[in-house]
Design a protein around this motif. Structure first.
Motif, PDB file in Angstrom:
ATOM      1  N   ASP A 174       0.814  -1.206   0.000  1.00 36.45           N
ATOM      2  CA  ASP A 174       0.000   0.000   0.000  1.00 36.45           C
ATOM      3  C   ASP A 174       0.851   1.260   0.000  1.00 36.45           C
ATOM      4  O   ASP A 174       0.529   2.227  -0.671  1.00 36.45           O
ATOM      5  N   GLY A 175       1.932   1.290   0.725  1.00 32.71           N
ATOM      6  CA  GLY A 175       2.757   2.479   0.835  1.00 32.71           C
ATOM      7  C   GLY A 175       3.937   2.506  -0.117  1.00 32.71           C
ATOM      8  O   GLY A 175       4.783   3.380  -0.036  1.00 32.71           O
ATOM      9  N   VAL A 176       3.999   1.557  -1.031  1.00 35.35           N
ATOM     10  CA  VAL A 176       5.133   1.469  -1.940  1.00 35.35           C
ATOM     11  C   VAL A 176       4.748   2.123  -3.268  1.00 35.35           C
ATOM     12  O   VAL A 176       3.756   1.764  -3.891  1.00 35.35           O
ATOM     13  N   ASP A 177       5.534   3.099  -3.679  1.00 34.56           N
ATOM     14  CA  ASP A 177       5.290   3.805  -4.934  1.00 34.56           C
ATOM     15  C   ASP A 177       6.045   3.129  -6.071  1.00 34.56           C
ATOM     16  O   ASP A 177       6.920   2.287  -5.870  1.00 34.56           O
ATOM     17  N   ARG A 178       5.716   3.566  -7.280  1.00 35.71           N
ATOM     18  CA  ARG A 178       6.412   3.057  -8.461  1.00 35.71           C
ATOM     19  C   ARG A 178       7.903   3.405  -8.390  1.00 35.71           C
ATOM     20  O   ARG A 178       8.749   2.599  -8.760  1.00 35.71           O
ATOM     21  N   ALA A 179       8.215   4.603  -7.905  1.00 34.61           N
ATOM     22  CA  ALA A 179       9.619   5.015  -7.794  1.00 34.61           C
ATOM     23  C   ALA A 179      10.389   4.102  -6.848  1.00 34.61           C
ATOM     24  O   ALA A 179      11.551   3.778  -7.096  1.00 34.61           O
ATOM     25  N   ASP A 180       9.754   3.674  -5.772  1.00 33.31           N
ATOM     26  CA  ASP A 180      10.408   2.758  -4.843  1.00 33.31           C
ATOM     27  C   ASP A 180      10.693   1.417  -5.499  1.00 33.31           C
ATOM     28  O   ASP A 180      11.757   0.822  -5.301  1.00 33.31           O
ATOM     29  N   LEU A 181       9.751   0.938  -6.286  1.00 37.02           N
ATOM     30  CA  LEU A 181       9.950  -0.334  -6.975  1.00 37.02           C
ATOM     31  C   LEU A 181      11.044  -0.239  -8.025  1.00 37.02           C
ATOM     32  O   LEU A 181      11.824  -1.179  -8.208  1.00 37.02           O
ATOM     33  N   ILE A 182      11.133   0.900  -8.690  1.00 41.74           N
ATOM     34  CA  ILE A 182      12.198   1.081  -9.676  1.00 41.74           C
ATOM     35  C   ILE A 182      13.554   1.120  -8.980  1.00 41.74           C
ATOM     36  O   ILE A 182      14.527   0.533  -9.458  1.00 41.74           O
ATOM     37  N   LEU A 183      13.623   1.797  -7.829  1.00 38.28           N
ATOM     38  CA  LEU A 183      14.884   1.819  -7.086  1.00 38.28           C
ATOM     39  C   LEU A 183      15.297   0.427  -6.630  1.00 38.28           C
ATOM     40  O   LEU A 183      16.484   0.112  -6.533  1.00 38.28           O
ATOM     41  N   LEU A 184      14.342  -0.415  -6.344  1.00 42.75           N
ATOM     42  CA  LEU A 184      14.644  -1.799  -5.985  1.00 42.75           C
ATOM     43  C   LEU A 184      15.043  -2.619  -7.216  1.00 42.75           C
ATOM     44  O   LEU A 184      15.932  -3.465  -7.148  1.00 42.75           O
ATOM     45  N   ALA A 185      14.403  -2.338  -8.338  1.00 42.97           N
ATOM     46  CA  ALA A 185      14.638  -3.128  -9.550  1.00 42.97           C
ATOM     47  C   ALA A 185      15.982  -2.845 -10.201  1.00 42.97           C
ATOM     48  O   ALA A 185      16.520  -3.717 -10.890  1.00 42.97           O
ATOM     49  N   ILE A 186      16.531  -1.653 -10.002  1.00 43.00           N
ATOM     50  CA  ILE A 186      17.791  -1.305 -10.673  1.00 43.00           C
ATOM     51  C   ILE A 186      18.929  -2.258 -10.280  1.00 43.00           C
ATOM     52  O   ILE A 186      19.543  -2.871 -11.159  1.00 43.00           O
ATOM     53  N   VAL A 219      16.485   3.435 -15.070  1.00 42.49           N
ATOM     54  CA  VAL A 219      16.697   4.801 -14.601  1.00 42.49           C
ATOM     55  C   VAL A 219      15.960   5.783 -15.512  1.00 42.49           C
ATOM     56  O   VAL A 219      15.287   6.709 -15.038  1.00 42.49           O
ATOM     57  N   ALA A 220      16.059   5.589 -16.821  1.00 40.94           N
ATOM     58  CA  ALA A 220      15.356   6.471 -17.757  1.00 40.94           C
ATOM     59  C   ALA A 220      13.844   6.363 -17.579  1.00 40.94           C
ATOM     60  O   ALA A 220      13.136   7.373 -17.646  1.00 40.94           O
ATOM     61  N   ASP A 221      13.348   5.174 -17.340  1.00 45.37           N
ATOM     62  CA  ASP A 221      11.919   4.995 -17.097  1.00 45.37           C
ATOM     63  C   ASP A 221      11.495   5.742 -15.839  1.00 45.37           C
ATOM     64  O   ASP A 221      10.463   6.412 -15.835  1.00 45.37           O
ATOM     65  N   GLY A 222      12.277   5.638 -14.797  1.00 43.28           N
ATOM     66  CA  GLY A 222      11.924   6.280 -13.539  1.00 43.28           C
ATOM     67  C   GLY A 222      12.076   7.789 -13.555  1.00 43.28           C
ATOM     68  O   GLY A 222      11.413   8.485 -12.795  1.00 43.28           O
ATOM     69  N   LEU A 223      12.940   8.307 -14.422  1.00 43.69           N
ATOM     70  CA  LEU A 223      13.169   9.752 -14.455  1.00 43.69           C
ATOM     71  C   LEU A 223      12.379  10.481 -15.537  1.00 43.69           C
ATOM     72  O   LEU A 223      11.911  11.598 -15.316  1.00 43.69           O
ATOM     73  N   PHE A 224      12.248   9.866 -16.722  1.00 42.28           N
ATOM     74  CA  PHE A 224      11.693  10.589 -17.851  1.00 42.28           C
ATOM     75  C   PHE A 224      10.317  10.096 -18.293  1.00 42.28           C
ATOM     76  O   PHE A 224       9.433  10.894 -18.575  1.00 42.28           O
ATOM     77  N   TRP A 225      10.128   8.784 -18.402  1.00 44.12           N
ATOM     78  CA  TRP A 225       8.854   8.272 -18.895  1.00 44.12           C
ATOM     79  C   TRP A 225       7.781   8.287 -17.811  1.00 44.12           C
ATOM     80  O   TRP A 225       6.636   8.607 -18.078  1.00 44.12           O
ATOM     81  N   HIS A 226       8.126   7.919 -16.608  1.00 47.68           N
ATOM     82  CA  HIS A 226       7.194   7.910 -15.473  1.00 47.68           C
ATOM     83  C   HIS A 226       7.851   8.595 -14.276  1.00 47.68           C
ATOM     84  O   HIS A 226       8.221   7.933 -13.309  1.00 47.68           O
ATOM     85  N   PRO A 227       7.999   9.923 -14.324  1.00 48.72           N
ATOM     86  CA  PRO A 227       8.677  10.606 -13.217  1.00 48.72           C
ATOM     87  C   PRO A 227       7.846  10.526 -11.931  1.00 48.72           C
ATOM     88  O   PRO A 227       6.618  10.468 -11.976  1.00 48.72           O
ATOM     89  N   PRO A 228       8.520  10.518 -10.796  1.00 53.34           N
ATOM     90  CA  PRO A 228       7.779  10.469  -9.528  1.00 53.34           C
ATOM     91  C   PRO A 228       7.019  11.775  -9.308  1.00 53.34           C
ATOM     92  O   PRO A 228       7.478  12.843  -9.695  1.00 53.34           O
ATOM     93  N   GLY A 229       5.861  11.661  -8.683  1.00 47.86           N
ATOM     94  CA  GLY A 229       5.063  12.847  -8.391  1.00 47.86           C
ATOM     95  C   GLY A 229       5.637  13.586  -7.200  1.00 47.86           C
ATOM     96  O   GLY A 229       6.448  13.070  -6.436  1.00 47.86           O
TER      97      GLY A 229
END
Length: 71
Positions: A14-26, A59-69
């Motif tokens: 519930d408290g995990v954002d897409r940005a957090d998942l990307i940071l884990l996936a890198i 990294v490009a996905d997390g920064l440019f295509w789907h930037p964190p709110g």
């Protein structure tokens, strides 16, 4: 104390954002691609290149295509 208590939330995503998942996936993607590449190639250049490209795509996905709110 205000007398308000926050309800205990069950452990989950519930408290995990897409940005957090990307940071884990890198690092996970880097290690996975490097491991597979090192099994297939004798030199370290190809596995490191492939792993770096996989991490760069995330990294490009997390920064440019789907930037964190904004918080």
């Amino acid at each position: 104390m205000s007398g308000r208590h926050r309800a205990a939330r069950p452990a989950g995503l519930d408290g995990v954002d897409r940005a957090d998942l990307i940071l884990l996936a890198i690092p996970l993607a880097f290690c996975a691609v490097y491991a597979v590449g090192s099994l297939l190639a004798r030199d370290y250049t190809l596995p490191v290149t492939g792993a770096s490209i996989a991490a760069a795509v995330l990294v490009a996905d997390g920064l440019f295509w789907h930037p964190p709110g904004e918080a």
